[in-house]
Design a protein around this motif. Structure first.
Motif, mmCIF file in Angstrom:
data_model
loop_
_atom_site.group_PDB
_atom_site.id
_atom_site.type_symbol
_atom_site.label_atom_id
_atom_site.label_comp_id
_atom_site.label_asym_id
_atom_site.label_seq_id
_atom_site.Cartn_x
_atom_site.Cartn_y
_atom_site.Cartn_z
ATOM 1 N N UNK A 25 -26.796 -23.415 55.016
ATOM 2 C CA UNK A 25 -26.941 -24.253 53.822
ATOM 3 C C UNK A 25 -26.721 -23.420 52.565
ATOM 4 N N UNK A 26 -26.264 -24.113 51.536
ATOM 5 C CA UNK A 26 -26.038 -23.491 50.232
ATOM 6 C C UNK A 26 -26.578 -24.446 49.177
ATOM 7 N N UNK A 27 -27.291 -23.906 48.201
ATOM 8 C CA UNK A 27 -27.784 -24.730 47.098
ATOM 9 C C UNK A 27 -26.600 -25.315 46.331
ATOM 10 N N UNK A 28 -26.818 -26.430 45.671
ATOM 11 C CA UNK A 28 -25.757 -27.096 44.918
ATOM 12 C C UNK A 28 -25.192 -26.182 43.830
ATOM 13 N N UNK A 29 -26.008 -25.308 43.267
ATOM 14 C CA UNK A 29 -25.518 -24.401 42.223
ATOM 15 C C UNK A 29 -24.732 -23.211 42.789
#
Length: 99
Positions: A25-29
């Protein structure tokens, strides 16, 4: 192989693509957090009935957006652990390159 089994396998392949087995997963930012590791459980969460209404696939890619009550992040799904780890490593390296 019995005809019924062959038909079932062909039908499953024709009707939908194989589920992803590994994900990170990767944060939206664009930053990474504790969900960044390639995990089987994260890939399974894409298909969990409890997450269906919060998870949206981005076109026909391997990218899903999960909108939770607290966090929203992208989940990148892969069929093999090695594919997941290579993609994660490459994304981290690109982020560290000077702009």
């Amino acid at each position: 192989m019995k005809p019924l089994l062959i038909a079932t396998v062909l039908l499953a392949t024709a009707c939908g693509e194989k589920k992803y087995s590994w994900a990170f997963a990767q944060n939206i930012d664009g930053t990474f957090n504790e969900n960044e590791l390639c995990r089987e459980s994260l890939a399974e969460s894409i298909y969990a009935s409890a997450n269906k209404s919060n998870t949206e696939r981005q076109a026909t890619t391997n990218i899903f957006v999960f909108r939770g009550q607290v966090d929203t992040y992208r989940i990148y799904g892969f069929h093999k652990q090695a594919e997941c780890e290579v993609a994660l490593t490459n994304m981290k390296q690109r982020q560290q390159m000077p702009k």
